[in-house]
Design an enzyme around this catalytic site. Structure first.
Site, PDB file in Angstrom:
ATOM      1  CG  HIS A 445      42.344  36.250  35.026  1.00 49.58           C
ATOM      2  ND1 HIS A 445      41.031  36.318  34.618  1.00 49.58           N
ATOM      3  CD2 HIS A 445      42.444  35.098  35.746  1.00 49.58           C
ATOM      4  CE1 HIS A 445      40.379  35.251  35.073  1.00 49.58           C
ATOM      5  NE2 HIS A 445      41.216  34.496  35.762  1.00 49.58           N
ATOM      6  CD  GLU A 446      45.515  33.284  37.202  1.00 46.04           C
ATOM      7  OE1 GLU A 446      45.276  33.023  38.396  1.00 46.04           O
ATOM      8  OE2 GLU A 446      44.873  32.786  36.265  1.00 46.04           O
ATOM      9  CG  HIS A 449      41.939  34.327  40.727  1.00 42.53           C
ATOM     10  ND1 HIS A 449      40.609  34.086  40.983  1.00 42.53           N
ATOM     11  CD2 HIS A 449      42.164  33.877  39.451  1.00 42.53           C
ATOM     12  CE1 HIS A 449      40.050  33.522  39.919  1.00 42.53           C
ATOM     13  NE2 HIS A 449      40.966  33.392  38.984  1.00 42.53           N
TER      14      HIS A 449
END
Length: 654
Positions: A445-446, A449
């Site tokens: 997920h990160e 980003h």
């Protein structure tokens, strides 16, 4: 202070801050000079005798304030990731001064009059002009002198309260830690974890910034689970009056700016646009989520042989998961070693999709010895930027996981991105770092980003990468989660850290089958937090509020007052909304999941992690940042507007 490292750009590759040269005494002088220089630059722009043009006004504003930007970036990084009493004292001192500085820019009447006369020459310039005008109006540029004076007071007090809230929450993670003297009370935790938390004959388990603590899934002693849960859910009571004060100040500010409440103010320039749209979407999810959660509670109670309390849910969830799907979360961890998850999983997925490669730079250092640095290269070998990973929890670091920039991509400033990912994994005393399934998901997920920042290809820093509406920013990161279970990626990283044995095929199939398991709980826990945030920011400035009663009433109003499930974040430690920029915006995670679920189905239908698919997503979504309307970017990628169906199917909520 002539040797202040912030007074000139860093000479390190990509402008990586020279953390080794930074000392606490550098910050205040650098902030003071940075603010003074920035104001002088703004005055020169506002009173330029030449007619206003895009270049001498907006582009000039984008170039301004570089010293302030450099010191603010490094200071915020340390305050969040490796703070100290000295750093936090400076933060308390500077928060109201920085708020006054921001007001001095956005409430500068000659500057605002000049911006209103600027015209744009191309679509990206038009987008930047639109953003500046919206920002200035929402910041109060059109208010009267008396109204602006009150606005300055509100902003200054809010800055002080937000800083105090954040520091209280950070301290509470340690002060409210679970402390036991008998290791038997920690039965269920693996031996390495127990050794890692032993200090002077005691075992200290700090709190992460969420209501449900990961250890609740393993601890066999019910009394220990209850203690840990209660410590987590009841921490930082000193923050409750701060939360009330902040929401009332925000409500007053919203009315001052022409909005009925803070939620309406915040959502006006998001993709949702209106409070009705947000409430309609969240309301559609509450009923199905609660029904699923209640069914799950019945199954857990049957397994437990007694009624389920909040501290039981995680523990018996794992029991039921194991019984239904023969999945033991602890047995999975040896297959998810930190280095392999990143280098052979997260980075491998990026290579398949986008052709990028990452090379570790041992010669470059971050702000803490645990931080690692990679140089990122594009498909043609061109250098893209730097990626920093800070994986471990510590008492000087706030909870959760997040991405931020140390340097923002901009063609105007000739800068390439330097991006940081922060996680909060318990660091083992010795040996490999083995991740839970949820920590693997967080890693993917990160990094989604991070890719949003690394692939940014825009002229202006205000429009780079993740500078998109709050309810769109989680979309690319959520899409990146899908690759953790793709067979060609999972097989590349999920190997036993001792034997090299791959994750067995039957276990992979079981993990896939279990993807909708416990989704009722997950959605209820999330919606309770999102609607608690929303409820706080629909109050009036004069409303008399008791925080405990308010929280209970808000959950009851939305039908989310379940005895066994409390909000993912309760008011006193809801950092996203009282110390971050998610106030009246925590709904954005599920709002973005609608885009995400549609995109996952698109990738699946079109062949998965291929270069053609990755290049399309990169070109139409990731690279454009805020330079286009995000909904237009999504429509261009998918070919139509998003619908709820894929999300409901994914969550098992049809």
């Amino acid at each position: 202070m002539t040797d202040n490292p912030f007074f000139a750009p860093s000479t390190l590759p990509y402008g990586l801050p020279d953390f080794a040269a930074v000392r606490e005494e550098h910050f205040v002088p650098a902030f003071e000079r940075g603010m003074a220089d920035h104001l002088a630059e703004v005055e020169a722009i506002a009173h330029d005798p030449e007619p206003p043009t895009f270049d001498n006004t907006l582009a000039a504003l984008e170039r301004s304030g570089r010293i302030l930007h450099r010191v603010q970036t490094v200071f915020d990084t340390l305050a969040e990731s490796d703070g100290s009493e000295g750093i936090w004292a400076i933060e308390r001192e500077l928060a109201p001064r920085l708020a006054r500085h921001r007001d001095a820019i956005t409430l500068h009447r000659p500057l605002w009059e000049r911006i209103k006369r600027v015209t744009a020459g191309d679509p990206e310039e038009a987008r930047l002009l639109e953003r500046y005008r919206t920002d200035f109006v929402k910041a109060g540029a059109d208010l009267t002198e008396d109204q602006q004076a009150r606005l300055r007071e509100l902003n200054g007090e809010l800055a002080e309260l937000s800083t105090e809230f954040a520091q209280n929450a950070l301290r509470s993670a340690t002060e409210s830690a679970l402390v036991v003297r008998d290791a038997a009370e920690l039965d269920g935790l693996d031996e390495a974890r127990i050794r890692a938390i032993e200090k002077d004959g005691e075992y200290v388990l700090p709190l992460l910034n969420s209501t449900v603590q990961p250890a609740l899934a393993q601890l066999t002693d019910r009394a220990t689970r209850e203690r840990l849960y209660t410590l987590s859910a009841e921490r930082a009571p000193e923050n409750l009056p701060l939360a009330v004060r902040m929401t009332k100040l925000r409500a007053e500010r919203a009315v001052l700016l022409g909005y009925p409440d803070h939620a309406a103010y915040k959502v006006a320039d998001q993709t949702a646009r209106t409070v009705d749209a947000v409430e309609e979407r969240l309301g559609q999810l509450v009923g199905p989520a609660v029904r699923n959660a209640l069914k799950e509670a019945e199954a857990l109670a049957e397994q437990a042989g007694h009624a389920i309390e909040p501290w039981d849910w995680s523990f018996y969830t794992e029991k039921v998961r194991q019984a239904r799907y023969d999945i033991d979360e602890d047995a999975l961890r040896p297959f998810f070693e930190l280095n392999r998850v990143y280098e052979d999983g997260v980075f491998h997925a990026a290579a398949l999709l986008y052709g990028v490669t990452l090379t570790e730079r041992d010669d470059l250092r971050g702000y803490h010895p645990d931080v690692r640095v990679w140089e990122v290269f594009d498909q043609d070998g061109a250098a893209l930027g730097l990626f920093l990973l800070d994986p471990y929890a510590r008492s000087t670091k706030r909870g959760g996981a997040w991405m931020h920039n140390l340097v923002e991509q901009s063609f105007l400033l000739d800068e390439r991105p330097v991006v940081v990912n922060n996680l909060n994994i318990t660091k083992p005393e010795a040996g490999p770092t083995l991740l839970t399934l949820d920590e693997v998901r967080t890693a993917f997920h990160e990094f989604g980003h991070a890719l949003h920042g690394l692939f940014s290809s825009v002229r202006f820093p205000r429009l780079e990468g993740t500078n998109v509406p709050r309810d769109f920013v989680e979309y690319p990161s959520q899409v990146n989660e899908m690759w953790m279970f793709r067979p060609e990626i999972l097989a590349n990283y999920a190997g036993h850290h001792e034997t090299g044995e791959p994750l067995p095929d039957d276990l992979v199939a079981k993990l896939t089958a279990a993807e909708t398991f416990d989704q009722g709980f997950a959605m209820v826990e999330y919606l309770a937090a999102a609607l608690l945030d929303w409820s706080w920011h629909r109050i009036g400035a004069d409303e008399d509020v008791d925080p405990a009663e308010f929280e209970a009433r808000a959950l009851q109003r939305w039908g989310l007052d379940l005895d066994q499930i409390r909000p993912r974040y309760r008011t006193a430690y809801f950092l996203h909304i009282f110390a971050g920029d998610y106030h009246a915006g925590y709904y954005s995670y599920v709002w973005s999941q609608v885009f995400d679920a549609e995109s996952v189905e698109w990738f699946t239908a079109n062949g998965g992690p291929t270069r053609e698919n990755g290049d399309r997503f990169r070109e139409l979504v990731l690279a454009r940042g805020g330079s286009v309307d995000p909904l237009d970017a999504f429509r261009e990628f998918l070919g139509r507007d998003a619908e709820m169906g894929p999300l409901l199917r994914r969550k098992g909520l049809e």
